[in-house]
Motif scaffolding. Structure first.
Motif, PDB file in Angstrom:
ATOM      1  N   ARG A 289     -24.969 -54.736  58.315  1.00 42.55           N
ATOM      2  CA  ARG A 289     -24.900 -53.071  57.898  1.00 42.55           C
ATOM      3  C   ARG A 289     -23.845 -52.802  58.883  1.00 42.55           C
ATOM      4  N   SER A 290     -23.883 -53.294  60.007  1.00 43.54           N
ATOM      5  CA  SER A 290     -22.689 -52.984  61.298  1.00 43.54           C
ATOM      6  C   SER A 290     -21.573 -53.354  60.848  1.00 43.54           C
ATOM      7  N   GLU A 291     -21.284 -54.529  60.306  1.00 44.89           N
ATOM      8  CA  GLU A 291     -19.994 -54.937  59.718  1.00 44.89           C
ATOM      9  C   GLU A 291     -19.351 -54.067  58.737  1.00 44.89           C
ATOM     10  N   LEU A 292     -20.324 -53.867  57.958  1.00 40.90           N
ATOM     11  CA  LEU A 292     -19.621 -53.107  56.815  1.00 40.90           C
ATOM     12  C   LEU A 292     -19.659 -51.393  56.935  1.00 40.90           C
ATOM     13  N   GLY A 293     -20.169 -50.864  57.907  1.00 39.75           N
ATOM     14  CA  GLY A 293     -20.337 -49.553  58.240  1.00 39.75           C
ATOM     15  C   GLY A 293     -21.452 -48.878  57.266  1.00 39.75           C
ATOM     16  N   VAL A 294     -22.292 -49.892  56.860  1.00 36.31           N
ATOM     17  CA  VAL A 294     -23.429 -49.072  56.125  1.00 36.31           C
ATOM     18  C   VAL A 294     -24.293 -48.020  57.050  1.00 36.31           C
ATOM     19  N   ARG A 295     -24.522 -46.885  56.782  1.00 34.86           N
ATOM     20  CA  ARG A 295     -25.195 -45.999  57.429  1.00 34.86           C
ATOM     21  C   ARG A 295     -26.329 -45.175  56.736  1.00 34.86           C
ATOM     22  N   ASP A 296     -26.292 -45.351  55.478  1.00 37.98           N
ATOM     23  CA  ASP A 296     -27.069 -44.686  54.282  1.00 37.98           C
ATOM     24  C   ASP A 296     -27.996 -45.910  53.657  1.00 37.98           C
TER      25      ASP A 296
END
Length: 302
Positions: A289-296
């Motif tokens: 998620r951090s690598e892909l920038g997923v926040r939601d």
């Protein structure tokens, strides 16, 4: 996660380590027992708050010993030859990643890569890792534990291929459990069932990619181990396959290998790639998620 502090990692050097050590001493982190009459932070001892941190040098002898151990274990338990195993017959081994199973986020990360960049076949010692599988009986103790562990994962996480996909496999007498490259096989299963992406709901479709179609329906060449291999040896192989990811080794057509002579790839790689090999399933979800920038995502905090 949005408001978490930023941590910047940089490569350590002897000069930086010396300066850092002096700074920690000045702050009282040299250890209370160092000078009882001039105590620093009460109760502090070397080893807390990284007070006993040190510059770690590469240990060639340790690497060589661990590669030999990996080579010996695989050679002892392997079935002759390199065998193509369809991904639909593979589930994670009970020993995989400390019994935490697989990261659904990483499975979709790989599937997305196959979809967008095309499937890259392995050539020599370049390309995807060689799957290391155990040919397991569904009725054996470790076979049952692997099935129970994977069923539990599927009940909690709907992002993998649907459970009915695996229940057909569980009704048979034999299946394969993965010690290495487990995320790879489950990413291919997403294409087999044309599952939707957990990020945008677009289905994973093979399309005109012949190499991907072959991998999905026939599998890729794998090292297959005998069902008699004990749990401790499975755990050791699984751990070493990940921790020695930078060593490149080849398998001959007859299935023989000599990992002890593998050469170390000293080229730099993304921190994401290195960390993805050693984290458990929950930690790996966070990393992706951090690598892909997923926040939601409902998986945040899991």
């Amino acid at each position: 996660m949005q408001y978490a502090r930023s941590v910047v990692w940089s490569k350590v050097s002897s000069e930086r380590m010396e300066a850092w050590t002096e700074q920690m001493k000045a702050m009282g982190y040299a250890g209370s027992s160092n000078n009882p009459l001039a105590r620093g932070i009460e109760g502090c001892c070397p080893g807390t708050s990284d007070a006993h941190a040190k510059l770690v040098e590469d240990d060639a002898d340790k690497d060589k010993a661990e590669l030999k151990l990996l080579n010996d274990l695989i050679s002892k338990w392997r079935v002759p030859g390199v065998i193509k195993v369809p991904p639909r017959k593979v589930i994670p081994d009970f020993s995989n990643r400390g019994h935490t199973g697989l990261s659904v986020e990483h499975v979709h990360y790989l599937a997305t890569s196959f979809k967008e960049k095309g499937f890259q076949k392995r050539k020599g010692n370049e390309g995807h890792d060689i799957p290391v599988l155990v040919c397991e009986k569904t009725s054996s103790e470790l076979g049952k534990k692997s099935i129970e562990n994977w069923r539990s994962k599927l009940n909690d996480e709907k992002g993998f291929a649907p459970q009915e996909h695996y229940e057909r496999l569980f009704k048979g007498e034999e299946l394969y459990t993965s010690l290495g490259n487990g995320h790879f096989n489950q990413a291919l299963n997403l294409f087999f069932r044309e599952c939707p992406s957990i990020y945008n709901q677009e289905k994973y479709v093979i399309g005109q990619d012949r190499d991907l179609k072959e991998a999905v329906y026939q599998g890729v060449g794998a090292i297959v181990l005998k069902a008699e291999i004990p749990l401790r040896d499975r755990e050791t192989i699984s751990k070493l396959l990940n921790s020695k990811r930078e060593f490149k080794w080849s398998v001959h057509e007859d299935g023989t290998l000599d990992i002890s002579d593998a050469f170390e790839d000293t080229r730099t790689c993304k921190q994401f790639e290195a960390l993805s090999k050693v984290l458990d399933a929950v930690e790996l979800n966070c990393l992706v998620r951090s690598e892909l920038g997923v926040r939601d995502s409902h998986r945040i905090g899991q």
